[in-house]
Design a protein around this motif. Sequence first.
Motif, mmCIF file in Angstrom:
data_model
loop_
_atom_site.group_PDB
_atom_site.id
_atom_site.type_symbol
_atom_site.label_atom_id
_atom_site.label_comp_id
_atom_site.label_asym_id
_atom_site.label_seq_id
_atom_site.Cartn_x
_atom_site.Cartn_y
_atom_site.Cartn_z
ATOM 1 N N PRO B 179 54.446 16.037 110.166
ATOM 2 C CA PRO B 179 55.717 16.297 109.481
ATOM 3 C C PRO B 179 56.864 15.530 110.135
ATOM 4 C CG PRO B 179 55.208 18.105 110.944
ATOM 5 C CD PRO B 179 54.064 17.153 111.047
ATOM 6 N N LYS B 180 57.922 15.308 109.357
ATOM 7 C CA LYS B 180 59.098 14.653 109.914
ATOM 8 C C LYS B 180 60.091 15.686 110.428
ATOM 9 C CE LYS B 180 58.819 10.498 107.139
ATOM 10 N NZ LYS B 180 58.269 10.781 105.773
ATOM 11 N N ILE B 181 59.981 16.904 109.885
ATOM 12 C CA ILE B 181 60.900 17.978 110.280
ATOM 13 C C ILE B 181 60.070 19.223 110.564
ATOM 14 C CG2 ILE B 181 62.819 19.432 109.506
ATOM 15 C CD1 ILE B 181 63.415 17.198 107.431
ATOM 16 N N MET B 182 60.443 19.968 111.607
ATOM 17 C CA MET B 182 59.757 21.226 111.868
ATOM 18 C C MET B 182 60.755 22.373 111.778
ATOM 19 S SD MET B 182 56.443 21.083 112.591
ATOM 20 C CE MET B 182 56.075 22.417 113.707
ATOM 21 N N LEU B 183 60.366 23.420 111.063
ATOM 22 C CA LEU B 183 61.182 24.624 110.976
ATOM 23 C C LEU B 183 60.490 25.728 111.774
ATOM 24 C CD1 LEU B 183 61.723 24.594 107.095
ATOM 25 C CD2 LEU B 183 63.167 23.546 108.844
ATOM 26 N N PHE B 184 61.248 26.430 112.576
ATOM 27 C CA PHE B 184 60.681 27.552 113.338
ATOM 28 C C PHE B 184 61.476 28.802 112.997
ATOM 29 C CE2 PHE B 184 59.702 23.776 115.723
ATOM 30 C CZ PHE B 184 58.457 24.004 116.271
ATOM 31 N N ASP B 185 60.782 29.857 112.585
ATOM 32 C CA ASP B 185 61.482 31.111 112.287
ATOM 33 C C ASP B 185 61.080 32.167 113.305
ATOM 34 O OD1 ASP B 185 62.897 33.156 111.260
ATOM 35 O OD2 ASP B 185 61.952 33.182 109.286
#
Lengths: 439, 265
Positions: B179-185
């Motif tokens: 991925p180019k972007i990682m989201l962490f919740d």
Amino acid sequence: MTTAVDMRHYVRSDKIEASPPPTLSRGPLAWMRENLFSSPLNALLTLAVLYLLYVIIPPVVRFLFLDAVWTGTDRAACREDMVGHPVGACWAFVVEKINFFTYGSYPAPERWRVNIFFLLLAIGVGWLLWLRAPRRDLGAVYFFWVFPIASYILLTGGNADFGLGFWIKFAVVGLVLIGLLAGAASLLGTSIRTALIAAAAIVAAVGVTLAFIDWDFGLLPVPTSLWGGILVTLLVATVGIVFSLPFGILLALGRRSKLPILRLASVIFIEFVRGVPLITVLIMANTMLPLFLPPDTGVDRLVRPLVGTAIFASAYMAEVVRGGLQAMPKGQYEGAMSLGLNYPQMMVFIILPQALRIVIPGIVNTFIGLFKDTSLVSVVGIFDLIRAIESSRIDPNWAAPTISYTGYAFAALFYFIFCWGMSRYSIGVERRLAAGQTR
Amino acid sequence: MISMASTMTAQQTRSTAIDPRAEAAVEMIGVHKWYGEFHVLRDINLNVRRGERIVICGPSGSGKSTMIRCINRLEEHQKGRIVVNGTELTNDLKRIDEVRRDVGMVFQHFNLFPHLTILENCTLAPIWVKKMPKKDAEEIAMRYLTRVKIPEQANKYPGQLSGGQQQRVAIARSLCMNPKIMLFDEPTSALDPEMVKEVLDTMVGLAEEGMTMLCVTHEMGFARQVADRVIFMDYGQIVEMNTPDEFFKNPQHERTRQFLAQILH
Ligand SMILES: Nc1ncnc2c1ncn2[C@@H]1O[C@H](COP(=O)(O)OP(=O)(O)OP(=O)(O)O)[C@@H](O)[C@H]1O
Ligand SMILES: [Mg+2]
């Protein structure tokens, strides 16, 4: 050191080695005292159950085995007034009629075809149900394609004799279909080559299927009106089971769909079919199915109740599957979506495998119900096992007091063996899955 | 003037300073969202540049999860525009798929697939979404599993791993899609304290490699160490946004000060 000491500070200095548990009381007497007579209530229950068993078991054993008649050629063997001692089950009757119970009026010289059908069915079921069987993908192709074609040809005799006109029509329709799919692919911007290959494969598969049905294998045609007994019971049950699961899944997905039309259609179908008795569905399928189809396509007498049972079972299956889908945590959908899986991929790889696993007991329950409900097809004139027994038990040749009971006992045994098998299998699968992975 | 200067030094101390002219990875412009009558997101404006690390914090229910879930369309926004890697999110399914392929996400509760082995968890999406041959997918999966330090667990099922290990698998699973972007919740808030570090270390490693990251977390040490910007949200709005140094040393808004006082003791 045996009294509890009130301490403020404590640091353990020694390590306690693991030791075996205190010896448990063993031996049958000890076991009985612990499990059967541990309290007055328990003792009372034990005695009550023992009494019930005493009342029920001896007469049943006497009827089924001790007083049973195993050989004989007519009623003389099974009449108390003729043999001079009490007579229980008349198994001689079942032995004599077993061919009729199995094949109905299927012509005797052609019954080997039915036997091959049973064998093919057993192979298919075994291949699919044995979880560690080799090449289960081939097994699926066998069960869902090869086996139905082979069964159709074997049982009816095949040789549909479509004629040249039909094949020309088929070729035209096939080419149009291939063209349409290729067109759709170019519109959607997906690979035209893949679409062409897929379309050609579908048309070829259908063509091969039709060619086999068309081909003259030199088998004597046997109309379905002659089929009967266990053959018909197993056929109806197999078709019902095989169709109800996929259709049930589709209906369940439809009912949870975001598209209102799809959802409404699924809800109406499920609620309507579930809301009427199976007999009604069968009678409707029997009388109404021909009305929906063009008049010259005569729907076979046997196909109508097949469609009816499949529809009925699908509606029940849909609700079972929906229960599984509802039990899936939202996170599983989100995990799948966040990876870029599209809806079919998410359903096939992530949601359905887990949801179906959860509802294995419910699925098998529906199968068992369906298996027994097949006996209702006799209402619309299909000659299943129950009908075969019904018509044999009034055979004057076998007029004896216990004949009817014997026939019903045989039917009960037959249904019980199959249903119990399904139940055991599902328990085994559940255990294996539970052992394989934990949440 | 003073705050400008300290911003500069903060940026310079970081190994990879973000070029302010770098391409935008995520642009949120006037984004609003409602759940029924409830206005969860109110006029969110956020521009994340490629390689930037953003930490988002705020009280429970302030809309942090909702905001980052809008970025990969797990939630739909109703007003405003969201552009991810140059693709605007609309109802077009193709674009949504495109965005999701480029955006990885790690959840509070891992959301691993319990019926698949660790390796299968990691290879499923590359094989079916990226149409990668199975062998290549497995090779890549093993590489990332090695990176998160659990290659030996590849053939186990998620239920057999500890929480920290599961979360690292979840990170590896996302990385396998490159991925180019990682989201962490809140990736660490369901973990026992002694497992938090192993997950944070993995995330720090990712940050050091220049991954664009948006991270909802209350791990303020992590924010100080890697974030380029810290965002504080409340009542569905971005209340304050600043470099970590400024944010922690010199919070401007009253709500931010209250919040920091509570979590930093
Ligand atoms: N599906 C939903 N339907 C209705 N309201 C929702 C839904 N999901 C979240 N909300 C509400 O939206 C608000 C924001 O939720 P969100 O999950 O974004 O908060 P959050 O900042 O992530 O909080 P937390 O720190 O507890 O995770 C909350 O008040 C929540 O109750
Ligand atoms: Mg949240």
